[in-house]
Enzyme design. Structure first.
Site, PDB file in Angstrom:
ATOM      1  CD1 TRP A 197      -2.380  -2.106   1.632  1.00 25.64           C
ATOM      2  CD2 TRP A 197      -3.014  -1.025  -0.229  1.00 25.64           C
ATOM      3  NE1 TRP A 197      -3.417  -2.805   1.056  1.00 25.64           N
ATOM      4  CE2 TRP A 197      -3.821  -2.171  -0.083  1.00 25.64           C
ATOM      5  CE3 TRP A 197      -3.222  -0.197  -1.338  1.00 25.64           C
ATOM      6  CZ2 TRP A 197      -4.831  -2.503  -0.993  1.00 25.64           C
ATOM      7  CZ3 TRP A 197      -4.222  -0.522  -2.246  1.00 25.64           C
ATOM      8  CH2 TRP A 197      -5.010  -1.660  -2.070  1.00 25.64           C
ATOM      9  CG  ASP A 201      -3.422   4.189   3.897  1.00 30.08           C
ATOM     10  OD1 ASP A 201      -4.493   3.993   4.510  1.00 30.08           O
ATOM     11  OD2 ASP A 201      -3.132   3.609   2.830  1.00 30.08           O
ATOM     12  CE  LYS A 254      -9.158  -2.837   2.912  1.00 30.07           C
ATOM     13  NZ  LYS A 254      -8.088  -1.938   2.584  1.00 30.07           N
TER      14      LYS A 254
HETATM   15  C1  PLP Z   1      -7.434  -1.420   1.268  1.00 27.35           C
HETATM   16  C2  PLP Z   1      -6.361  -0.410   1.450  1.00 27.35           C
HETATM   17  C3  PLP Z   1      -6.175   0.661   0.552  1.00 27.35           C
HETATM   18  C4  PLP Z   1      -7.024   0.823  -0.700  1.00 27.35           C
HETATM   19  O1  PLP Z   1      -8.317   1.080  -0.375  1.00 27.35           O
HETATM   20  P1  PLP Z   1      -9.426   1.332  -1.504  1.00 27.35           P
HETATM   21  O2  PLP Z   1     -10.566   1.781  -0.677  1.00 27.35           O
HETATM   22  O3  PLP Z   1      -9.645   0.032  -2.196  1.00 27.35           O
HETATM   23  O4  PLP Z   1      -8.922   2.377  -2.419  1.00 27.35           O
HETATM   24  C5  PLP Z   1      -5.178   1.574   0.814  1.00 27.35           C
HETATM   25  N1  PLP Z   1      -4.407   1.467   1.909  1.00 27.35           N
HETATM   26  C6  PLP Z   1      -4.534   0.456   2.794  1.00 27.35           C
HETATM   27  C7  PLP Z   1      -3.644   0.389   3.983  1.00 27.35           C
HETATM   28  C8  PLP Z   1      -5.528  -0.507   2.594  1.00 27.35           C
HETATM   29  O5  PLP Z   1      -5.676  -1.510   3.469  1.00 27.35           O
END
Ligand code: PLP
Length: 361
Positions: free
Chosen positions: A100, A173, A197
């Site tokens: 990521w 993030d 998540k």
């Molecule tokens: C799932 C995830 C993303 C991407 O998320 P989307 O909503 O599919 O764009 C980015 N960063 C992390 C840490 C993630 O777990």
């Protein structure tokens, strides 16, 4: 009883789904489903206000931070962050701890020179580089990192410390570990997370941003990519993801009942310890991640012999344990044990893994 270990979209608290079911056709006597409400009507405005209020209370978000409810996923933040935070500078610092963060770096590179201040690629992203190894660029506009790598299963169990003499925002993030533990929001310039998540359904992206950082986006920034536009319009410049906000609001109320972030953290620690202690005490399974940096949310592991992977997944499913397959890029297994996964789910997983190993070792 089914336990869902998906990495995302992921398990939601059963109580939340039951409440949503009960309110599906008629929310609080309004005669409407939340999906059918105008986002500017008084019913939905009340839902949106309560959701923001509960998020602010749970995460103790200071009043000089804006909370934005956006669409586009965490992936759109990979572009929005540089577009809004470069603010005349031409460089940014990124910490690369896995897939990521690599994607965030790739996207930011379209807008500026990215300095990868630290990377754990030398050991296949199985650890977090300690801050004394970081090579920060004094000209960077901001520092970006990923607090939990959902695929690799590595997590920061500490917050990077910024030199108090440098007025540089720390950007994180937090898609896969937001609200899994208490957080000191004032240490950050900006926090973002896709909801699917650990917060709610797919479609909602939450941004918590220091007000001082707003209003200085790159020229030509699309309207919908400008935080300031969303902040000025209370996330109602265009239609926000209303149903996802409503479900997230229910999840926040559920979290409060669990004792808030301290309460859920204690449960998350208990779940993670149970699984990792088991993994470390068998010959049959292996977790590749450095002990100090193991994620409490996503637990990757491999079997002694990958030829047994299919049998493992099949039998797990027969035992009500689903979505344990590892990410296609790494193989093996991954158990995602987000806030909504009860301790009993992890106990059942460990019992199954023990039995499987006994039969296949
Ligand atoms: C799932 C995830 C993303 C991407 O998320 P989307 O909503 O599919 O764009 C980015 N960063 C992390 C840490 C993630 O777990």
């Amino acid at each position: 009883m089914i336990y869902n270990f998906s990495a995302g979209p992921a398990i939601l608290p059963k109580e939340v789904l039951e409440q949503a079911r009960d309110e599906m056709l008629d929310w609080h006597g309004s005669g409407m489903s939340v999906m059918e409400m105008s986002h500017r009507g008084k019913e939905f405005m009340a839902i949106a206000e309560q959701t923001e209020h509960d998020l602010r209370e749970l995460a103790q978000i200071p009043s000089n931070y804006k909370v934005l409810f956006l669409q586009g996923g965490a992936s759109s933040q990979f572009a929005m962050v540089p577009m809004n935070l470069l603010q005349g500078k031409k460089k940014s610092d990124y910490i690369n701890t896995g897939q990521w963060s690599s994607k965030a770096i790739e996207e930011a590179s379209k807008y500026c020179t990215v300095n990868v201040a630290a990377s754990s690629s030398d050991r296949n992203f199985t650890y977090i580089p300690s801050q004394d190894q970081w090579q920060l660029d004094p000209e960077a506009a901001y520092i970006h990192y990923t607090s939990n790598e959902t695929i690799g299963g590595v997590e920061f169990h500490w917050t990077p410390q910024i030199d108090p003499n440098r007025n540089i925002p720390l950007v994180v993030d937090m898609s896969s570990d937001i609200l899994s533990r208490p957080v000191n929001v004032s240490q950050f310039g900006l926090i973002y997370a896709g909801a699917q998540k650990n917060l709610g359904p797919a479609g909602l992206t939450i941004v918590i941003v220091l007000e001082d950082l707003l209003g200085k986006s790159l020229a030509n920034t699309p309207t919908l990519f400008d935080y300031h536009i969303h902040a000025k319009n209370d996330s109602m410049y265009n239609t926000p993801p209303t149903y996802a906000m409503y479900i997230t609001g229910l999840v926040l109320q559920w979290l409060k009942q669990k004792g808030g972030l301290e309460g859920i953290e204690a449960i998350n620690i208990a779940k993670a310890n149970l699984l990792y202690d088991f993994l470390d005490n068998t010959e049959y399974y292996h977790c590749p991640v450095a002990k100090s940096d193991r994620s409490r949310m996503n637990v990757p592991f491999t079997l002694h012999d990958s030829a047994s992977d299919d049998a493992f997944l099949k039998q797990a499913k027969l035992n009500g344990l689903i979505q344990l397959k590892g990410h296609r890029s790494v193989g093996g297994m991954r158990a995602s044990i987000y806030n909504a996964m009860p301790l009993e789910g992890v106990e059942k997983l460990v019992a199954f893994m023990k039995e499987f190993a006994d039969h296949h070792a």
